[in-house]
Each structure stands twice: as C-alpha cells, then as structure tokens.
Design an enzyme around this catalytic site. Structure first.
Site, PDB file in Angstrom:
ATOM      1  N   SER A 161      37.613  43.186  43.405  1.00  0.00           N
ATOM      2  CA  SER A 161      37.748  42.612  42.073  1.00  0.00           C
ATOM      3  C   SER A 161      36.642  41.563  41.873  1.00  0.00           C
ATOM      4  O   SER A 161      35.468  41.873  42.091  1.00  0.00           O
ATOM      5  CB  SER A 161      39.157  42.024  41.931  1.00  0.00           C
ATOM      6  OG  SER A 161      39.464  41.797  40.597  1.00  0.00           O
TER       7      SER A 161
ATOM      8  N   ASP B 198      42.348  52.151  37.035  1.00  0.00           N
ATOM      9  CA  ASP B 198      42.207  50.691  36.936  1.00  0.00           C
ATOM     10  C   ASP B 198      41.429  50.336  35.674  1.00  0.00           C
ATOM     11  O   ASP B 198      40.292  50.765  35.500  1.00  0.00           O
ATOM     12  CB  ASP B 198      41.458  50.185  38.173  1.00  0.00           C
ATOM     13  CG  ASP B 198      41.049  48.720  38.070  1.00  0.00           C
ATOM     14  OD1 ASP B 198      41.601  47.995  37.217  1.00  0.00           O
ATOM     15  OD2 ASP B 198      40.172  48.311  38.858  1.00  0.00           O
TER      16      ASP B 198
ATOM     17  N   HIS C 253      43.425  49.377  41.060  1.00  0.00           N
ATOM     18  CA  HIS C 253      42.609  48.203  41.358  1.00  0.00           C
ATOM     19  C   HIS C 253      42.593  47.872  42.856  1.00  0.00           C
ATOM     20  O   HIS C 253      43.632  47.549  43.431  1.00  0.00           O
ATOM     21  CB  HIS C 253      43.154  47.025  40.553  1.00  0.00           C
ATOM     22  CG  HIS C 253      42.182  45.900  40.370  1.00  0.00           C
ATOM     23  ND1 HIS C 253      40.952  46.072  39.785  1.00  0.00           N
ATOM     24  CD2 HIS C 253      42.268  44.576  40.673  1.00  0.00           C
ATOM     25  CE1 HIS C 253      40.320  44.909  39.740  1.00  0.00           C
ATOM     26  NE2 HIS C 253      41.101  43.986  40.280  1.00  0.00           N
TER      27      HIS C 253
END
Lengths: 478, 478
Positions: A166, A405, A430
C-alpha cells in the site's frame, strides 16, 4: 466528507479481527533495535541535526551470513506501528529460508515507537516537529538504517530487497528508484503510485468498488446505487434521522444522514479493498442484500448487507470519531500524499462527490495551518508517462496488484520493461500477496506469490553473477 | 590550510582574464526570468513554504518549438553567478542550431541573483537561511523550474538534456539519476562524483597535478618538489620571512611562510586544472622554471615559474583574503560537499598534508556552528561500486573528463553501460569540452565534442522513436 479517503494500509483496524492478525503473538526470533536517526536529512539548519530513536526489528534465524553475502529482506514500514507487521506480513518469513535472507522491519517515522520527541499527540500538535513528517524523509531514514546495517554486519555485498504494501509499497518502489545503490530490487504490493495529480481518473477507486459489487451481483449493485437517494429522502422528513437511526440500529441518534452514508461507504470500500478469500467480504455484503426477504424495502436490504459483513450487534457505532488534526495519515494526505479520489455523477454506484482540490487545500490549511503540495509527488517521484520514462531507465521492481482492490486503479498494471514488472491477479485484493499464506489460499494466489519469488530469485542470481564478474575484473586490473 | 580546496568551477577568477570570458559581453537573444522557488522542498514546516526568486535565462533563437517537441538544453548552474555561464559556456549555443534546442540556464540557489532574502552576506550570516543551501535542494529547484517551463511552454514531450560542469556536472549526473522523468539525459563535464568518502584515494587530486608537471618536465617537477623544504629552511632563519618576501616580490611582508606555499600551491593546481590549449599553463610554469638561467637557486627558479604563468607584476598579492565563513562554496564543503583531498608523504610533489576528517569537521563546526555530514553524498547519491550498481539501472549520462584535470581522479573514467558513458581525453583539462570552441582547438578536443553531440543525438532520436511507438500503442488501445 473532505477526508473520506479510505485508509491506505494492509491492516485497517476494521478488518483486523477478520484476518486474525491482532490475535497472533509477535513471532519469536525477532530482536528490536533503535537507530539514532537524523530529523532532517536535507537541510543544515542547527535544528536539522536533532535526532530521534527509530525502531527496527531483525530476525536472524535464516540468514546465510556476511561471508556468503546472503540477502537482506527489508520491510519498509507504512503508516502504522510495526507491531502489526511483524506478525501480519507473511512474505518475509515465508521466503527467508529459501533465500537464506536476513529479515529486517523498519518503522516509519512518526508511527509506533518511532515518534520524535515524545508522544504522537505532542508531535502532531507542534507544526515545527510535524513538518518533518514526510515520505521523502522516511525513505531516507530507511536508506540510512540499511547502510548502517550493512556496515555494522560487515556485509557490504549483501543484496537488499525492499518490500512494502500500500503506501509502504509506494515507498518500496520509490526507494528502488531513488536509492538503487542501496536496494537491488523492490516488491511493491498494491502501491497506487499513479494516483496523484491527474494521472489516474479521480473515480478510479470508486469505479473498482462499483465493478466489484456489480460482478458479484447486479441486484446488489442496483440496490446500493438506489439507496443513497432513499436515505436522503427519509432524512429530509421530519423525524427522518430518528427513523434512520432505528432502521440501522445506531448506538446513538444520528446527527446527520452523512454519518450513515459515510459508514456505509466505508463498509463497501473496505469490503472491496479487502475482498480476501476465503470470506470475500463483497460476497458477504451482497449475500445479505440479495438474501433479504422479498418485499423488504431498499434500506432494510442495505441493513441486511451491512450485517452480512459485520455481523449481528446490539447496535452499530456510526459516530465519526475521526479527527484529521489528530490523524497521522490525515496529516500526510494534507501535506505530501494528496491522492485525489472523487466521483462524478453516475459513474459509480455512489452519489457524486468530485474531488475539489481548492476546497481540499483550504480544509487542510484550516486544520494544519499549511497547504498541501499536490504536485510534489509527481515532481519528486514522477508518474506521468511512466512507461516512456522508465522503460530504458530503472530495473528490478515488481508492482503487484489484485484487480478487485480499488487502489489497483492507481497501480502499475502493465510491464514497464523486462525487469520492471506488473504482476496482478484478477481476483486479488489489497496487499494480499504479502499477507500470510494460508492452506485455503486459491491457486491463483499461490501462483502469484510463486511468480514474485522467482522474479526476485532471478535478480539475486544475476547480481551474484555480476558481483563475481566485477570482482574478477578488478583482480585482473590489479 | 584546512580549506585548501581548489575551487570547483569552470571559471575561477584567477583564470578569467586568460580565457577572455569576462570581457565577452552577454550574448544577445537571452531573456531573463525569475521563478518563485520554494525554500524547502522536503519539509512541511510553516517556514518551508517561504519562497525566493530564482533566476533563469532563456535563449529562444534556435528552438524548434512545442509543436515539434523540440529539445531543451538546460544548463544547471554551479557555484557561481549565471553571468559568467551565459557567455562562458559554449556547448549550448554551439549545438542549439543542430538540435533546434531551447537554451535554458538556471542559477544555483544562493549564488548570483538567486539569493534568498536579500544579500548573500545576510544569508550567509543567518544559520537558519544558510541551512537551506544544499545540492539536494538545488537540483530540486531545477526540477521545479524545468517542469514549470515545459508546462508553461505547452511542450510536455520535449526531451530535456541537462548540462553542467565541475560541481554543476555532478548536479547534472545526479539530476538524471534522481529525476529521470524530467531529464532524458545528462552531460556531466569534469564531475568528480567519486571524490567522496573513501571511494577515491585522498591524494587523487594532487597526484594528477604532480603527473601533469612531471610529464611536461622532470626537472620542473623535481624543482617544485625540492622547493617546499627550501622555503621552510629560509623561513626558519632570523629575517627569513623578509628574505622570502623580497625573493617573491610580495606586495606585503609575508606573515607566515604558509601564505607563500598556499599561493604556489594554487598556482600549480590552477595551472594543472586549467591546462587548456593553446596556452597550456603547466607548460608556462615549467617554461619559467626550466628557462631560469643556470646556477640560479631553487627559489629563483620557482619565482621564474610563477612569472611564467602570471606574468611580470610590480608585486604579488599573497595575502590570504579567503574567509571560509563568508564563502558560499566554503559553506557547501563544510556541510554537504565534503571532498577529502589530501596528500601523503612523498606520494606527490607537494609536502605531506593528509586529509583529517576529525580536524576538518571541528574547523567547520567552529566556523559555521554545524558539523559536516561526510557520508551524506554517498548515502543520497551513491558512488561506491558505481558500475555494479548502475550498469543495469540508469541510462543516458555522459561523464566527460580531461585526464590532465586533477578532478578527473574522482571522475567516472570507465563506461558503466551502453548509455552511461565515459568520454575522456588524455590531454584535456577541467570542463574544457563545454567551454566555447575556438579555431585553435586541437583535433582531440574537436573529436571529443563531436562524440558527445552524437551520443546525445542518439538519445534524442531513440526518444522520439519511443514517443511515436508509445503514442501509437495508446491510440491502438483506445
């Protein structure tokens, strides 16, 4: 909803209990250290020389040692305490034995135990301390820690692979770009490095959320799409908020309908972002919606969807306790990490809410006293025409994504060159690839991880060959 | 002699009158602009947002325009006013017609007309302003100006080639490494990017000076080598300084013999560094020394060598008016640009004077109140094992050097890859390739420049081909 930015993290609190991460004890074999870190790497004001303690954690168990120049896997902390990552990230410990790799986890400045000068509350209140809280300083912290480690361990030739997810994935890819002399390669999981300026359409995030729901159930998608105006309709009635509060079993009477809408928004976004096997939260939500008895009205079905995900509770807390001025990530998005997520009218299943940079900047300025620099990320790190710019420059980066995601909309989904590669899965979510492997993992996920490991293995093999040739050529010269 | 660092610049004042640069009027067709530049790119303290005016100068004459995406040649200013560069750098104006290139010169922060908040004297006195005076901030200034220019000129696809000499050459190569999305390539002339930490032996600089003299005349080299102890011997006599003052026709009585030795040091180093055709200063010095009538003593011959270079004057000013606390470059070397130049005993024709980092740091701290960061350049920009690290990363950099330039000892003298290239000449000197071409230029210099131009032409041709292919593939996708 100026700050309705889904938290960029592999472990948002809402979903911790579902993945069981929080209950996992910190693994053994980890040793904690603190590096005396420079507050300001880039300036030479007297204050720049101030130092603080930065936490990093090492697992020596599988390391092949300095004599073998065995690899170092370095996890670059994202916007959170390292505590979660030690147990919550599977990629390092699962692959360390195969690579005989040292595992290093480094905490991001201003998170966890790496907060300059005391508590995070104090640091966030002081604009002169908070001002040093940025990604550019953070990756430079990582550079210093890693150079120090190689020196201290007397292992100058150990290749370093940086890994992050991320926001941490962005940091990993940027680290390889800015510090190629320190990291040999990067695994950037779910890193939306193209979600800046206007590289990615604003509605990228919500478009994927919408697609996820539509793919699972057209009826579910339609129900959600219609629900927003239904909420507005009821809210506009006298006593409307009270009706909504009762319908959605809120713990406290709703103050405004947007609290409910924000809550539902976060349910849908969270479900899509973390649409992990085997639970598949989007399927859970839609299961609730689609399974509601026929004839129930739209909002009853929405409520059933909500329960489908979060389960039966005596009441649901929808109060907005999020205060951006006290949120570390809020600060980052209000200074450097301006990710323009918005929605037009009718281009998603959500009501229109375009990203308004002017309003956003004003809000940030009001909260933090300084304005965001929305073009900084593309100036410093690049992003526009990334393939044109990097296909003859840079090497050894994996951009991994799961296409369910929503952040994958701002990710690199196309190979840039033979060694800057996009590895994505149609059904992934994710940061899924770097989370702990499970027996129940589907084959496509197993294959994605296998592919990543093989690519990294190729980089390291090539590096050792280069190192050998390089040494030989030096010896021949002497 | 803590600060006996030969000035890193294509145009040290001493040699200006020889190259005739100062007397050349600023060329026509130049237009001056000022960019509102951010003081601190890397932090978000309120003070970071302060702005100052940064000068840049454009020559539009040969530009092929935005429609053609014609190239931009960007000269990245070094440690001096842009005034000298406009006339003194030949590479841009001589090659602009061939490339239809826009010529842009950008001034380095804290030099010339680009000093934050008033005069340089004030800026240098204030440790909070001076603290923002660094190469990392400077190349980021260049990034901002160039992105702004491309936007303002509506020419997003114009390839940018950055060009710089000496310290500015380091900036050019570092700019390509850090901002590949902004510059397509770099010509880094005489850039000693490896003269940091212990990558290059400390005596690299003086070894080359020594070699230059020895190659011209063994007798000259021996005379210089013997002269230092001769100076010491006389200086130690009663009345010794007076004898030396008379012998060397100093304008004022010498205070200490080191003033004389420093002066001679700068004569020899300057002669070597700028050993340009057609004068060849080293040959001039040695001509004086070797031509002195037989029987004259060592110091008479040294004096004759001095006159050989600087000519007959009524007296010679050897007073050390250099005050590091007022020198911009002094500040840079005392904070970020720690170039460890030293000499051992008997490894050059100069007396021993090892680089003592501890002493150096203490001196800097005494002068400026803050300590240097001697490992910062190799942390941020790299340098160790540069071929191993960059041969599969990075592209499009020319490291040009003249091997008679003492700084070439810290330069990149070997090709790193097919596109990161070392172009050097045996007889070249400091930054010679980017200085204005002359009718009298020797063939090897003409060929060096030709080679550089052809390499750059290759990059640009490749880029336009990529751009076309890239556009096509976008169109096909749509």
């Amino acid at each position: 909803m100026a700050y309705n930015i889904p938290k960029l993290s592999p472990h948002p609190k809402t979903f911790l209990r579902d993945t069981g991460i929080r209950s996992t004890p910190t693994p053994k074999d980890f040793e904690t250290f603190f590096y005396t870190q420079t507050l300001d790497h880039f300036n030479y004001r007297p204050e720049s020389y101030t130092t603080f303690k930065q936490r990093y954690v090492i697992n020596w168990k599988y390391w092949g040692g300095a004599n073998a120049s065995a690899p170092i896997f370095a996890y670059l902390g994202e916007e959170g305490s390292l505590d979660y990552d030690l147990a919550g990230i599977g990629f390092l410990r699962e692959n360390a034995p195969r690579f005989k790799a040292l595992q290093v986890f480094i905490e991001h400045r201003f998170y966890g135990q790496s907060v300059p000068f005391g508590s995070i509350e104090e640091a966030m209140k002081n604009h002169n301390i908070r001002g040093y809280f940025s990604s550019v300083q953070a990756i430079t912290d990582y550079a210093e820690v890693l150079m120090y480690l190689k020196k201290t361990l007397s292992t100058p030739n150990s290749p370093i692979i940086v890994i992050g997810g991320s926001y941490g994935g962005m940091l990993a890819s940027w680290f390889r770009l800015k510090y190629p002399h320190i990291a040999l390669g990067a695994l950037a999981s779910s890193a939306p490095i193209l979600y800046f300026d206007d590289i990615t359409p604003q509605n990228g995030y919500y478009s994927v959320v919408t697609k996820d729901f539509k793919e699972v159930s057209e009826n579910c998608y339609n129900t959600i799409k219609m629900s927003w105006s239904e909420i507005d309709k009821i809210a506009s009635k006298p006593n409307g908020l009270s009706i909504l509060s009762k319908k959605f079993k809120t713990c406290e009477l709703l103050n405004k309908s947007s609290d409910l809408k924000d809550y539902l928004d976060s349910i849908y976004c969270g479900a899509a972002q973390y649409d992990h096997p085997p639970r598949y939260p989007v399927t859970q939500v839609c299961g609730g919606i689609d399974g509601a008895s026929e004839g129930t009205d739209i909002l009853d079905r929405i409520f059933a969807g909500m329960i489908g995900l979060v389960g039966n509770q005596s009441c649901y807390d929808m109060s907005q306790d999020y205060d951006p001025s006290e949120s570390e990530w809020g600060w980052q998005t209000c200074s450097e990490m301006v990710i323009p997520i918005g929605r037009g009218s009718n281009d998603t299943m959500f009501p229109s809410e375009p990203f308004d940079l002017k309003q956003y900047s004003e809000d940030c300025k009001n909260i933090f006293g300084v304005s965001p620099r929305p073009h900084w990320v593309t100036t410093y790190y690049g992003g526009y025409h990334i393939k044109l710019g990097l296909h003859r420059f840079a090497s050894n980066i994996i951009f991994s994504n799961g296409l369910r995601d929503p952040y994958s909309s701002g990710g690199v989904l196309e190979d840039i060159s033979d060694t800057v590669l996009a590895v994505h899965t149609l059904n992934g979510s994710h940061c899924l690839d770097i989370l702990p492997a499970k027996e129940s993992d589907p084959q496509w996920l197993v294959m994605q991880r296998k592919k990543e490991v093989e690519i990294i293995e190729g980089w390291i093999k090539q590096y050792y060959a280069d190192l050998l040739a390089f040494k030989k050529s030096i010896e021949e010269h002497v």
